[in-house]
Design an enzyme around this catalytic site. Structure first.
Site, mmCIF file in Angstrom:
data_model
loop_
_atom_site.group_PDB
_atom_site.id
_atom_site.type_symbol
_atom_site.label_atom_id
_atom_site.label_comp_id
_atom_site.label_asym_id
_atom_site.label_seq_id
_atom_site.Cartn_x
_atom_site.Cartn_y
_atom_site.Cartn_z
ATOM 1 C CG HIS A 174 0.210 -8.240 -6.808
ATOM 2 N ND1 HIS A 174 1.513 -8.583 -6.509
ATOM 3 C CD2 HIS A 174 -0.555 -9.304 -6.474
ATOM 4 C CE1 HIS A 174 1.521 -9.809 -6.010
ATOM 5 N NE2 HIS A 174 0.278 -10.264 -5.991
ATOM 6 C CB CYS A 204 1.501 25.330 20.748
ATOM 7 S SG CYS A 204 2.061 26.968 20.237
#
Length: 799
Positions: free
Chosen positions: A419, A750
């Site tokens: 919840h 990279c």
């Protein structure tokens, strides 16, 4: 007539929301349309909204409701007083004969169909204004489980009616602008699944934190499902990659996280309290609730339900412990992430923080700072300061008015589908659930920062952290010939970047996954029985509980961690660099000190390719290969490319490829491509020979600069000399790009340089590099620089 008061699920469709509310209409839709797909829904019937209105009118309650709500609106009574007045009046109401007879008759029919007497049923509220696209009404009305007999059923239905006017339900409707008197309540009566003897939980057909739509998220706990919904327990968490589910030979489960599951809800024989929580056994806490085939079945059902409804779904499921059958007991639209604006994303960067105080499951991707307010019960709402950090054990719908006033929420218990998690998302609040001991560690008026911007784990830091907020806009990103890929290392944060329109992952660092996701040196698992470090041995035993043999822990965690990264860019290529720890870094892993030599210069020592065929680490590398094989062959991520780091010579390349083949990773087999890092001058000098052994190069500009210029990249004294744009480094890059193209193999870069230096991105475009891989926060800037450089080059060639 019964059909005015009661309708069986099979006669309902989702268009019947005004008649039977969202839950019941959805159950009818699934029974009628999805049963043929093998999706099981427990049988039952709906008591209609007409029956509710008839109950209100027959008991003369319209005036009571109108008067109490008018007094509340005028400020004459409090929310609690208005709610109590209405609920008391409803609970005193009597059933009319026609409604009561219809309920009894259909309950008897439900028993008759199953050959039972006084069947145990679930009695669920289903309001005519719930499960709407912009309002979930999550948990606003009551559900009653293990209800037996006509008398208990009628009483449970009356209590459902009363729950339409709990304080939280009234408050929620006020906030959403619904007219209280126009909302009616239907009640679903559904045969109970004996999940008190099995397990239950919640699943979403979308990642609830990032909106990544290719994921099914499943939470599971022992016993009845209310504990998962309410956040009373820390459940197991499973993630499944949807695009690969259609192949029955694959098992694309990319996360299996065992939760604490300290309690389970079971039946009692008490009519006043038909369910109760009991502690789980040690064996239950150590075990997963679901097996892999059950996880895959649920994920396939989630996809089928999503496809039928045409939108992401929030689904409750239950497993019967007597028959091992799995059932869907509820399905509603997901109302938060699926409606989030996709063109722009706010990203939070945490820079400098205080001491880490507690951690738990991260909900949302934001950061909030403020004073702590520890609250035990919503009854203490008066002492809560607006804008404070709400800290509590767990929440239920009674907490919603209070949660609205908080800057962030921290709970001791709960998972992603609890919840507290659902409401926090709907309110747009960062939250950390399942923190364990937050109510003990944190205290009132303590200044803290709640960070949910660092992946799946959220952290509470002491004091006010230094952080910045950036809005990334994905509209109007130019197209480029050069592929722009992402550097990703952290599986926990990988899903944050799914919206980036990248061309794949150019660098996924295996060592980051090992150090953060696994934490144990692989050789300490291979040689666990002979480990001398007793403390390490104890820690390893705890971490690997449930894995047999212990090495399976490494393989499983590594494969699934890399799977999360591979999933983000599937089917684009994802280049996974095999481990490239230095010896001092390996030694810091649990149990690692016994297996690593002490080196004066680890940067140039026993690292990268040299480890893979060495007797010191060969068995550890075999586990890495097993993980990659599982990732590609069993899970289905054949977009994964393997990359070998710090390969000093062609002789070393041959030895590594031979060891890989021995471990089931043969270049070219099943489409496996193998790249090599280009970070040593020998890789450039012998580029033609390396290109005969590998399918591509990825330039590591940091190490290549260091070794070309003879400069320690970490040296403060030599910082000015370390320059990735030095002429010598540029010559190296130009040369290897040219050689790669002549050999017909892929070549990319990279490093960080294109992000830091616009002119360096232009230089790479001039060289004709195939791809650049950058950090996600640099992606748009580099993409634009590359597009401009390509336009400039095009204009130059035309002239």
């Amino acid at each position: 007539m019964d059909d005015q008061h009661v309708v069986w699920f099979e006669s309902l469709r989702r268009s019947d929301v005004p008649r039977v509310g969202g839950k019941n209409a959805s159950l009818g839709e699934m029974v009628a349309n999805l049963g043929a797909r093998g999706i099981k829904v427990p049988p039952g019937f709906a008591i209609t909204a007409h029956a509710y209105r008839h109950f209100i009118e027959a008991n003369g309650l319209t005036g009571t409701l109108s008067s109490a709500l008018a007094d509340l609106a005028d400020g004459k009574v409090s929310l609690a007083e208005a709610g109590q007045t209405i609920r008391r009046a409803i609970l005193r109401g009597e059933w009319s004969d026609d409604t009561a007879q219809a309920i009894r008759r259909n309950y008897a029919e439900l028993n008759s169909r199953a050959g039972l007497t006084d069947m145990d049923v679930a009695v669920r509220s289903s309001a005519t204004a719930e499960d709407l696209p912009d309002a979930s009404f999550a948990g606003q009305q009551e559900t009653f489980l293990n209800v037996r007999g006509e008398r208990a059923l009628l009483e449970a239905c009356r209590r459902c009616y009363a729950s339409l006017f709990t304080d939280r339900a009234i408050s929620y409707r006020q906030a959403k602008g619904f007219d209280h008197l126009k909302v009616a309540l239907s009640v679903g009566v559904q045969r109970m699944v004996r999940s008190d003897l099995g397990g239950a939980g919640v699943m979403f057909s979308i990642d609830t934190e990032t909106g990544f739509e290719k994921i099914v998220l499943i939470n599971a706990a022992w016993g009845l499902g209310e504990n998962v919904v309410q956040g009373t327990v820390d459940p197991d968490e499973y993630e499944v990659f949807k695009p690969l589910l259609s192949d029955p030979k694959l098992s694309p489960i990319i996360e299996k996280k065992r939760g604490g599951k300290g309690l389970k809800m079971i039946y009692t024989n008490e009519s006043e309290r038909p369910t109760r929580n009991v502690p789980t056994s040690k064996a239950e806490r150590a075990a997963f609730v679901l097996g892999d085939q059950e996880i895959l079945t649920l994920a396939r059902w989630a996809c089928a339900i999503e496809n039928h409804y045409g939108q992401p779904m929030d689904i409750e499921w239950a497993k019967d412990g007597r028959t091992d059958e799995i059932f869907i007991v509820q399905a509603r639209p997901e109302t938060v992430e699926s409606r989030r604006e996709a063109s722009a994303v706010k990203t939070y960067h945490v820079k400098k923080t205080g001491r880490k105080l507690v951690s738990g499951v991260s909900i949302g991707e934001a950061v909030a700072a403020g004073a702590v307010c520890v609250i035990d019960s919503p009854r203490e709402a008066d002492r809560f300061v607006d804008g404070a950090i709400l800290v509590t054990r767990t929440t239920d719908p009674d907490w919603v008015p209070l949660m609205r006033r908080a800057a962030a929420i921290v709970t001791d218990h709960g998972g992603r589908t609890s919840h507290a998690a659902i409401v926090s998302r709907e309110l747009g609040l960062p939250a950390i659930v399942g923190a364990g001991n937050a109510t003990h560690v944190l205290h009132d008026e303590q200044n803290v920062t709640v960070s949910c911007a660092e992946g799946r784990e959220g952290f509470v830091y002491e004091g006010t952290a230094d952080y910045e907020v950036e809005e990334i806009d994905f509209d109007n990103i130019p197209a480029t010939r050069t592929r722009i890929m992402l550097n990703l290392a952290n599986p926990a944060a990988a899903f944050r970047w799914w919206r980036i329109p990248a061309d794949g992952v150019g660098l996924a660092r295996m060592e980051f996954v090992v150090s953060n996701h696994i934490k144990i040196h692989p050789m300490a698992l291979v040689r666990y029985d002979t480990l001398k470090d007793e403390d390490a041995k104890k820690t390893i035993a705890e971490l690997t509980a449930g894995y047999e043999p212990r090495t399976e822990y490494f393989v499983d965690r590594l494969a699934r961690g890399l799977g999360r990264i591979a999933a983000v860019q599937y089917p684009h290529p994802v280049i996974v660099r095999m481990s490239d720890f230095k010896t001092n870094e390996y030694a810091n892993l649990i149990g690692g000190s016994e297996f690593e030599p002490k080196e004066e210069n680890p940067m140039l020592g026993f690292r990268g390719a040299s480890r893979y065929y060495s007797a010191r680490y060969r068995n550890g590398f075999a586990l890495e290969c097993q993980a990659i094989r599982r990732l590609r062959n069993d899970m289905g991520f054949d977009n994964v490319v393997v990359m070998i780091p710090f390969c000093r010579s062609t002789k070393e390349a041959d030895r590594v490829l031979e060891v890989m083949a021995e471990n089931g990773l043969k270049r070219g087999e099943a489409g496996l491509a193998v790249y090599v890092m280009c970070e040593i001058p020998s890789n450039v000098i012998l580029a033609k020979a390396f290109a005969q052994r590998f399918d591509g190069f990825s330039i590591g500009s940091n190490d290549l600069t260091q070794l070309t210029l003879g400069v320690d990249r970490d040296s403060v004294e030599l910082a000015e000399l370390f320059d990735e744009q030095d002429d010598a480094v540029r010559w190296m890059i130009e040369s290897v790009v040219d050689q790669a193209h002549k050999a017909g193999v892929h070549i990319g870069l990279c490093g960080q340089a294109p992000s830091d230096h616009p002119e360096f991105a232009g230089f790479l475009v001039e060289c004709g590099i195939d791809s650049m891989s950058v950090s996600p926060d640099s992606f748009i800037a580099v993409k634009r620089r590359v597009a401009a450089a390509e336009q400039h080059a095009l204009a130059g060639s035309a002239a």
